[in-house]
Design a protein around this motif. Structure first.
Motif, PDB file in Angstrom:
ATOM      1  N   LEU A  45      39.726  26.487  18.690  1.00 29.15           N
ATOM      2  CA  LEU A  45      39.928  25.337  17.806  1.00 29.15           C
ATOM      3  C   LEU A  45      41.388  25.187  17.393  1.00 29.15           C
ATOM      4  CD1 LEU A  45      36.758  25.676  15.563  1.00 29.15           C
ATOM      5  CD2 LEU A  45      37.218  23.875  17.242  1.00 29.15           C
ATOM      6  N   VAL A  46      42.050  26.299  17.131  1.00 30.59           N
ATOM      7  CA  VAL A  46      43.467  26.252  16.752  1.00 30.59           C
ATOM      8  C   VAL A  46      44.294  25.713  17.915  1.00 30.59           C
ATOM      9  CG1 VAL A  46      45.473  27.686  16.182  1.00 30.59           C
ATOM     10  CG2 VAL A  46      43.305  28.035  14.982  1.00 30.59           C
ATOM     11  N   LYS A  47      44.047  26.243  19.101  1.00 34.40           N
ATOM     12  CA  LYS A  47      44.820  25.852  20.283  1.00 34.40           C
ATOM     13  C   LYS A  47      44.489  24.425  20.743  1.00 34.40           C
ATOM     14  CE  LYS A  47      45.568  27.269  25.081  1.00 34.40           C
ATOM     15  NZ  LYS A  47      45.160  28.234  26.120  1.00 34.40           N
ATOM     16  N   ARG A  48      43.218  24.133  20.874  1.00 35.25           N
ATOM     17  CA  ARG A  48      42.775  22.849  21.431  1.00 35.25           C
ATOM     18  C   ARG A  48      42.918  21.695  20.454  1.00 35.25           C
ATOM     19  NH1 ARG A  48      36.738  22.892  22.466  1.00 35.25           N
ATOM     20  NH2 ARG A  48      36.722  22.305  20.291  1.00 35.25           N
ATOM     21  N   ASN A  49      42.593  21.942  19.180  1.00 33.45           N
ATOM     22  CA  ASN A  49      42.544  20.858  18.203  1.00 33.45           C
ATOM     23  C   ASN A  49      43.702  20.875  17.216  1.00 33.45           C
ATOM     24  OD1 ASN A  49      40.078  20.858  19.511  1.00 33.45           O
ATOM     25  ND2 ASN A  49      38.919  20.299  17.720  1.00 33.45           N
ATOM     26  N   GLY A  50      44.556  21.880  17.327  1.00 32.89           N
ATOM     27  CA  GLY A  50      45.696  21.968  16.425  1.00 32.89           C
ATOM     28  C   GLY A  50      45.316  22.272  14.988  1.00 32.89           C
ATOM     29  N   MET A  51      44.174  22.906  14.785  1.00 35.88           N
ATOM     30  CA  MET A  51      43.731  23.237  13.430  1.00 35.88           C
ATOM     31  C   MET A  51      44.428  24.499  12.945  1.00 35.88           C
ATOM     32  SD  MET A  51      39.614  22.841  13.649  1.00 35.88           S
ATOM     33  CE  MET A  51      38.820  21.299  14.014  1.00 35.88           C
ATOM     34  N   SER A  52      44.536  24.641  11.621  1.00 33.57           N
ATOM     35  CA  SER A  52      44.947  25.925  11.045  1.00 33.57           C
ATOM     36  C   SER A  52      43.743  26.855  11.143  1.00 33.57           C
ATOM     37  CB  SER A  52      45.353  25.743   9.582  1.00 33.57           C
ATOM     38  OG  SER A  52      44.212  25.437   8.789  1.00 33.57           O
ATOM     39  N   PHE A  53      43.952  28.160  10.916  1.00 37.62           N
ATOM     40  CA  PHE A  53      42.823  29.085  10.953  1.00 37.62           C
ATOM     41  C   PHE A  53      41.815  28.755   9.847  1.00 37.62           C
ATOM     42  CE2 PHE A  53      45.271  31.729  13.853  1.00 37.62           C
ATOM     43  CZ  PHE A  53      44.274  32.156  14.703  1.00 37.62           C
ATOM     44  N   THR A  54      42.298  28.311   8.702  1.00 36.96           N
ATOM     45  CA  THR A  54      41.395  27.933   7.612  1.00 36.96           C
ATOM     46  C   THR A  54      40.549  26.731   8.006  1.00 36.96           C
ATOM     47  OG1 THR A  54      42.935  28.779   5.962  1.00 36.96           O
ATOM     48  CG2 THR A  54      41.279  27.208   5.192  1.00 36.96           C
ATOM     49  N   GLU A  55      41.180  25.726   8.598  1.00 34.84           N
ATOM     50  CA  GLU A  55      40.438  24.545   9.058  1.00 34.84           C
ATOM     51  C   GLU A  55      39.437  24.922  10.145  1.00 34.84           C
ATOM     52  OE1 GLU A  55      43.761  21.015   8.498  1.00 34.84           O
ATOM     53  OE2 GLU A  55      43.897  22.344  10.249  1.00 34.84           O
ATOM     54  N   ALA A  56      39.854  25.784  11.058  1.00 38.31           N
ATOM     55  CA  ALA A  56      38.970  26.211  12.144  1.00 38.31           C
ATOM     56  C   ALA A  56      37.765  26.971  11.588  1.00 38.31           C
ATOM     57  CB  ALA A  56      39.741  27.075  13.140  1.00 38.31           C
TER      58      ALA A  56
END
Length: 81
Positions: A45-56
């Motif tokens: 999710l972090v890599k593909r969607n550019g989310m932070s770890f908290t968002e992921a």
């Protein structure tokens, strides 16, 4: 043969979480349901969607892990070091 294909061969009704193939670590021993590494899913999710770890983490908890879609719902595990 991919891990997903191997599991599907064992259980044609096994369900998979879309977009997390690289986080598959195996299947359970009784129903041959797909098993994912939770931390690897976060990294996807972090890599593909550019989310932070908290968002992921929030996304995983509310949209993925808590989704029960039947008897062959995948499992998400936290690995111990």
């Amino acid at each position: 043969m991919t891990k997903k294909e191997q599991i599907a061969d064992l259980n044609s009704e096994a369900l998979f979480a879309d977009g997390f193939d690289e986080a598959i670590i195996g299947h359970d021993a009784t129903s041959f349901c797909c098993v994912y590494d939770y931390d690897k899913c976060l990294k996807v999710l972090v890599k593909r969607n550019g989310m932070s770890f908290t968002e992921a983490h929030e996304f995983m908890e509310f949209n993925v892990v808590s989704a029960y879609v039947g008897d062959f719902t995948p499992t998400f595990v936290h690995r111990l070091n």
